[in-house]
Design a protein around this motif. Structure first.
Motif, PDB file in Angstrom:
ATOM      1  N   TYR A 392       0.852  -1.189   0.000  1.00 22.74           N
ATOM      2  CA  TYR A 392       0.000   0.000   0.000  1.00 22.74           C
ATOM      3  C   TYR A 392       0.886   1.237   0.000  1.00 22.74           C
ATOM      4  CZ  TYR A 392      -3.228  -3.575   1.740  1.00 22.74           C
ATOM      5  OH  TYR A 392      -3.971  -4.718   1.898  1.00 22.74           O
ATOM      6  N   LEU A 393       0.530   2.214  -0.836  1.00 19.22           N
ATOM      7  CA  LEU A 393       1.277   3.454  -0.943  1.00 19.22           C
ATOM      8  C   LEU A 393       0.340   4.641  -0.794  1.00 19.22           C
ATOM      9  CD1 LEU A 393       3.565   2.595  -4.004  1.00 19.22           C
ATOM     10  CD2 LEU A 393       4.326   2.832  -1.636  1.00 19.22           C
ATOM     11  N   TRP A 394       0.806   5.646  -0.014  1.00 21.39           N
ATOM     12  CA  TRP A 394       0.061   6.901   0.107  1.00 21.39           C
ATOM     13  C   TRP A 394       0.996   8.069  -0.164  1.00 21.39           C
ATOM     14  CZ3 TRP A 394       0.963  11.302   2.880  1.00 21.39           C
ATOM     15  CH2 TRP A 394      -0.040  12.269   2.861  1.00 21.39           C
ATOM     16  N   SER A 395       0.480   9.065  -0.865  1.00 19.62           N
ATOM     17  CA  SER A 395       1.164  10.339  -1.049  1.00 19.62           C
ATOM     18  C   SER A 395       0.091  11.418  -1.061  1.00 19.62           C
ATOM     19  CB  SER A 395       1.951  10.343  -2.371  1.00 19.62           C
ATOM     20  OG  SER A 395       1.069  10.484  -3.480  1.00 19.62           O
ATOM     21  N   PRO A 396       0.469  12.700  -1.015  1.00 13.91           N
ATOM     22  CA  PRO A 396      -0.557  13.758  -1.081  1.00 13.91           C
ATOM     23  C   PRO A 396      -1.456  13.662  -2.306  1.00 13.91           C
ATOM     24  CG  PRO A 396       1.545  14.678  -0.392  1.00 13.91           C
ATOM     25  CD  PRO A 396       1.808  13.257  -0.762  1.00 13.91           C
ATOM     26  N   ALA A 397      -1.001  12.950  -3.343  1.00 11.48           N
ATOM     27  CA  ALA A 397      -1.819  12.798  -4.547  1.00 11.48           C
ATOM     28  C   ALA A 397      -2.890  11.727  -4.408  1.00 11.48           C
ATOM     29  CB  ALA A 397      -0.923  12.477  -5.742  1.00 11.48           C
ATOM     30  N   GLY A 398      -2.768  10.850  -3.408  1.00 16.42           N
ATOM     31  CA  GLY A 398      -3.751   9.786  -3.227  1.00 16.42           C
ATOM     32  C   GLY A 398      -3.110   8.520  -2.696  1.00 16.42           C
ATOM     33  N   CYS A 399      -3.874   7.422  -2.702  1.00 18.16           N
ATOM     34  CA  CYS A 399      -3.356   6.164  -2.174  1.00 18.16           C
ATOM     35  C   CYS A 399      -3.767   5.015  -3.091  1.00 18.16           C
ATOM     36  CB  CYS A 399      -3.857   5.930  -0.753  1.00 18.16           C
ATOM     37  SG  CYS A 399      -5.620   6.176  -0.511  1.00 18.16           S
ATOM     38  N   VAL A 400      -3.001   3.934  -3.014  1.00 17.81           N
ATOM     39  CA  VAL A 400      -3.222   2.821  -3.920  1.00 17.81           C
ATOM     40  C   VAL A 400      -2.862   1.517  -3.219  1.00 17.81           C
ATOM     41  CG1 VAL A 400      -0.890   2.928  -4.883  1.00 17.81           C
ATOM     42  CG2 VAL A 400      -2.736   1.970  -6.259  1.00 17.81           C
TER      43      VAL A 400
END
Length: 441
Positions: A392-400
């Motif tokens: 799982y990855l999160w950044s200010p652009a969103g998560c996936v």
């Protein structure tokens, strides 16, 4: 996003070298060193016993393998495959082994904290340090010039400062604690933070001269401090506590500027985005699950939740020691713009705070308890895993959510970032693989 093949390992012993050229893994007796780009084996060594701990030297030229049950440490060279070094603590036993910043000395801690032994790889000398209080109760300044060591003398806590060039004691001073539990230098090496065990909420800050600069206590007569973390800039000191709050102290007055709570209910007015992992059984790869005689692959994705939202929690068992309660993990992003926390009685949830606004902005609610989470070493991007076959990855652009296409039995329990942020080692129970990621957020 690309994935490598899976390679064997044991006890989650997988680490990138500090310079990013190599990745080392241990599988029982064997130490395997691979090139990070090609993953070809460049060095293979056999230890005298199954490896329990291992670490790279700061200059990436040596590898330390600790066989704690045998009281033995073996050191291997990357440049000279035939070079050998073996350290035997003998009857004193072995609790821990660590590199010093110069990469030419090793510190080993004997059982029952009887002593710390300093082993020199350069001139083969051995020195002893008496009165250590903790298994790993020491910390080095960022420039490697000094080491602070927690000691216990005459039933009182002390801190000793050592010059790491000559390995001489330069200062020893008492600290105002009943049961010192840890110490940590600030990033600028000017302040030493010392804190009590969980039975008493007390945090102290000392100068390098041994002068007490400040003392802080949030409350009394309850379980206290659980974790202490400096921000990368040194402007904040994050203190996670058993009362389920994170307190951020500023570096000028050493007073809290904000208390970050972890409430069980998120209301409409909180202006927080809650992402929840939703599992489905329609995918081309991933773990499979049998339902009514039919096999379905499981895939997941994040979906924003409507507020108010109730955060899932677990009631801790009061009869067990070290209850799963309170803020146990705190990690700053490399640019200090975000901070991620895990409240241990809410094991499925990661809380992300915006440091520029000093407020909660995102909550990630997973289907399973979060086993590990790590920030990208170059940018505000958070990777997490939950003991299944997903990353799982999160950044200010969103998560996936990404399914790891290796093996249906492969699980991700631990994450290790490459120093360039270009790859992640996904470490499972018996295997690991590399995930190559885009450096753009």
């Amino acid at each position: 996003m690309n994935f490598s093949d899976a390679f064997q390992q044991t006890k989650h012993l997988v680490k990138f070298s500090p310079d990013g050229q190599y990745i080392a893994s241990c599988c029982q007796y064997r130490l395997v060193i691979r090139d990070c780009k090609t993953l070809q084996i460049i060095n293979l060594q056999t230890c005298v016993d199954p490896v329990q701990v291992f670490s790279w030297s700061p200059d990436s030229l040596f590898l330390l393998c600790g066989m704690l049950k045998r009281g033995i440490v073996q050191v291997w060279s990357i440049e000279q495959a035939q070079w050998r070094c073996k350290i035997d603590e003998g009857s004193a036993g072995l609790l821990a082994a660590h590199w010093t910043p110069d990469s030419r000395h090793i510190l080993t801690t004997a059982e029952f904290q009887l002593r710390i032994t300093l082993w020199s790889l350069s001139n083969k000398t051995v020195s002893y340090i008496k009165y250590p209080k903790l298994k790993s109760g020491f910390d080095f300044t960022s420039d490697g010039a000094f080491m602070a060591l927690a000691e216990r003398r005459d039933c009182k806590d002390f801190v000793s400062l050592f010059d790491c060039e000559q390995w001489k004691l330069i200062r020893n001073f008492p600290v105002d604690t009943n049961d010192l539990a840890g110490l940590k230098w600030s990033p600028n090496d000017k302040v030493l933070c010392v804190w009590e065990s969980s039975l008493d909420y007390r945090l102290l800050l000392y100068s390098i001269e041994g002068q007490c600069l400040a003392a802080y206590s949030a409350y009394e007569n309850a379980l206290g401090i659980k974790t202490v973390v400096w921000s990368p800039t040194g402007q904040f000191l994050a203190v996670g506590s058993f009362d389920q709050k994170l307190r951020l102290l500023n570096h000028i007055t050493w007073k809290p500027i904000v208390e970050c709570s972890h409430p069980s209910s998120i209301m409409d007015q909180d202006s927080v985005i809650v992402y929840k992992e939703i599992e489905s059984k329609f995918a081309t790869s991933g773990k499979t699950k049998s339902i009514a005689g039919t096999v379905f692959p499981i895939q997941s994705k994040y979906e924003p939740q409507e507020l108010p939202f109730t955060v899932p929690s677990v009631k801790p068992n009061p009869e067990k020691p070290n209850p799963k309660l309170g803020v146990g993990l705190v990690k700053f992003s490399v640019d200090c713009t975000y901070i991620a926390t895990r409240n241990d009685n809410m094991p499925n949830t990661i809380w992300i705070w915006d440091m520029t606004k000093l407020k909660l902005v995102v909550i990630l609610v997973q289907s399973c308890p979060v086993s590990d989470f790590k920030w990208d070493p170059l940018q505000p991007r958070l990777a997490l895993c939950t003991g299944n076959n997903k990353l799982y990855l999160w950044s200010p652009a969103g998560c996936v959510s990404v399914t790891v296409p290796v093996d249906s039995n492969f699980t991700v329990d631990k994450l290790v970032w490459h120093s360039a942020g270009s790859a992640l080692a996904l470490v499972g129970t018996t295997h690991f693989c590399l995930c190559y990621v885009n450096n753009e957020v």
